[in-house]
Every structure is written in C-alpha cells, then in structure tokens.
Design a protein around this motif. Structure first.
Motif, PDB file in Angstrom:
ATOM      1  N   ASP A 127       0.808  -1.226  -0.202  1.00  0.00           N
ATOM      2  CA  ASP A 127      -0.205  -0.094  -0.029  1.00  0.00           C
ATOM      3  C   ASP A 127       0.796   1.221   0.046  1.00  0.00           C
ATOM      4  N   ASN A 132      -2.110   6.178 -15.439  1.00  0.00           N
ATOM      5  CA  ASN A 132      -2.632   5.242 -15.323  1.00  0.00           C
ATOM      6  C   ASN A 132      -2.229   4.162 -14.195  1.00  0.00           C
ATOM      7  N   TYR A 133      -2.214   5.040 -13.054  1.00  0.00           N
ATOM      8  CA  TYR A 133      -2.197   4.652 -11.801  1.00  0.00           C
ATOM      9  C   TYR A 133      -2.757   3.328 -11.365  1.00  0.00           C
ATOM     10  N   ASN A 134      -4.060   3.459 -11.744  1.00  0.00           N
ATOM     11  CA  ASN A 134      -4.882   2.092 -11.278  1.00  0.00           C
ATOM     12  C   ASN A 134      -4.572   0.954 -12.047  1.00  0.00           C
ATOM     13  N   ASN A 135      -3.898   1.136 -13.048  1.00  0.00           N
ATOM     14  CA  ASN A 135      -3.499  -0.137 -14.000  1.00  0.00           C
ATOM     15  C   ASN A 135      -2.143  -0.640 -13.695  1.00  0.00           C
ATOM     16  N   LYS A 144       2.359   1.646  -3.376  1.00  0.00           N
ATOM     17  CA  LYS A 144       1.196   2.082  -4.308  1.00  0.00           C
ATOM     18  C   LYS A 144       1.211   3.461  -4.230  1.00  0.00           C
ATOM     19  N   SER A 203       1.592   7.165  -6.936  1.00  0.00           N
ATOM     20  CA  SER A 203      -0.043   7.637  -7.287  1.00  0.00           C
ATOM     21  C   SER A 203      -0.016   8.804  -8.265  1.00  0.00           C
TER      22      SER A 203
END
Length: 292
Positions: free
Chosen positions: A94, A105-108, A97, A101
């Motif tokens: 976490d 395309n942070y979530n990919n 991650k 941030s």
C-alpha cells in the motif's frame, strides 16, 4: 537447473545453471540475434516472430527446461529506492502504491519490491520498489504461452544486477558503476560502499566505437561521477565495469575512458563468481546470471 532469459533489442540471451555456495554453476550460454524491431525498449512489437525465435532456441538446444525466469530492462518498469517502515507485506505494498500515485494509469499498475536493507540506522528498512502497467506483464505472459515455455517469474534488470554484484567479495564495500550496453541504450547503476544507490538510462546518439560515441559516453559517465560527489556520499567512484553488448574493442575504449575519467574502466572477472572462463561471454550475459 534454472533457465534465465533476457530479450534485448537485438538478441535473446539465455543462461542455464544454478547458484551454489555463492558461485554460479553455468551449464549453457546462448546469445542469439533477432530481427530488428521485434522488441523496442522491452516492449514486444511482434509477438508471433518473437515466439518463433524462442521456439527455435529451444529446438536447437536440447535439454533446456520448459520453464524459465525472465529479466526485463525497459523504461516501462518504474523503479525506486525507498526507505519505509518495517511493516507487513500488505501494508508495504500500500505504501509503495502511494509512491506511484502521480503516474499516469496509476490504477492499472502492478507492484512488487525487494528488500535491500532490512534495518537501516535511521529507522525502518530500504526496499527497491517497482511498478509497471499490467498490459506490459500480460504481453510477456502471452509470449511465453505461445512459445510453449512456462514463465516462472519476471525480474527487473536492476534487481538482477544487484544479485550478481553481491557475489563479488571485493565489491562488498566498493563504489563503482555497472554500465550495461544494449545496442544504443546505456544503463548505468551506481553502487556506493557496496550498496545500490542510483540508476539512470541514456540513449547513445552516436555509433559505438566511433570517437563521437567515446565522447558521448565520457560525458554521461563523467556526469554520474560528479553526481556521486554532489551527493556527498563520502566515497569516490573507483571503477566502471562494462557489461552487455561489448567486445574486444571495448578494452581499447575502456583504456581511453580510464585516462579521461581517472577511474579504472574495464569488465568484471568471470572466474571469481562463476565457472565461465570467457569474461566477454560472462559480461554479455550479465543480466541473465543474476536471475538464476
């Protein structure tokens, strides 16, 4: 015996062997040229032809295991050295991650890490974090499925470099640079007092072996030496070791750079850490060795 693969812009490098008592027992070394533009900067451009190239290597080299570990070197793989609290794996991921941030395309992205120092003097621990887009990983999974080879793991080249250099006792407190040449790409990794400190990548605009290319490499490496001084690490760079697409001509270039940079420039000695006798072969396959 493990099989380690690195696919560069120009070659497929394959090494089979194992690490035994801090020494690499290498049973097979393969460096096969591939067609131009099948891979660019680690990104697969033609999956079918690249899969055929891998199939041909396995067909021509009986005894290779049907599973392999892959080393990737690409600007698509984002690496950071971080000092983080000593927490469990889920919390650490976490934290990592959050460090990425602001990336598009942070979530990919998919994330991983390795511990560099489990307990630093200032508190917490040091890790080498990495992140890359899910599609980048999936492209290699698809490639290996098409090749009929089980993909065991994907390792960033930087992590493989750290593994290989850790085998050298005389580098355990050294301050030096690993300069890996992959076609026109020069990847530099700085170690300070035996520990990974910083890495950078440059694209050479001049053809290797020309006077202009020598001057270009001098500027890049000189800047890295000056960067180390500006960081006031307390240690001066004493050696630069060339790996990757090198040849006998590199010896002459190394001598010229040694005089210009006032540091020792050469290649790593293979016999200290492996049963490979040819230092040029060892350094050409350097990325794969740390992944056995």
């Amino acid at each position: 015996m493990a099989v380690s693969i690195f696919i560069s812009n120009n070659f497929i490098n394959v090494t089979a062997g194992s690490l035994q008592k801090n020494k690499l027992n290498v049973t097979k070394c393969i460096k096969t040229p591939i067609q131009e533009d099948l891979v660019i900067n680690g990104i697969i451009m033609n999956e079918d032809r690249l899969a055929d190239a891998l199939k041909n290597i396995w067909a021509d080299n009986g005894g290779l295991a049907k599973s392999a570990k892959l080393v990737v070197s690409s600007t698509s793989v984002l690496v950071k050295k971080l000092r983080v609290p000593a927490v469990n794996d889920r919390k650490l991921l976490d934290i990592i991650k959050d460090e990425y941030s602001e990336v598009e395309n942070y979530n990919n992205l998919v994330y991983d890490y390795r511990v560099l120092n489990p307990k630093v003097k200032e508190g917490g621990m040091e890790v080498l974090a990495c992140a890359c887009e899910r599609e980048f990983i999936e492209s290699y999974i698809s490639l290996f499925e098409k090749s009929g080879i089980t993909l065991e793991a994907i390792t960033p080249a930087l992590s493989s470099i750290i593994n290989t250099t850790s085998l050298y006792k005389d580098l355990s407190h050294g301050t030096y640079v690993i300069a890996n040449l992959d076609g026109n790409n020069l990847a530099n990794t700085l170690f300070v007092n035996g520990e990974y400190y910083y890495s950078s990548r440059s694209r050479l605009l001049e053809d290797f072996g020309t006077e202009d290319a020598d001057n270009e490499m001098y500027r890049i490496l000189s800047s890295l030496i000056q960067f180390n001084k500006s960081q006031k690490t307390g240690f001066d760079v004493t050696n630069i070791f060339f790996t990757g697409d090198i040849n006998e001509q590199s010896t002459q270039i190394g001598a010229q750079l040694s005089r210009a940079l006032e540091v020792k420039v050469g290649t790593l000695d293979a016999k200290d850490v492996s049963n490979i006798q040819d230092r040029y072969q060892f350094n050409k396959l350097f990325y794969t060795l740390g992944n056995l």
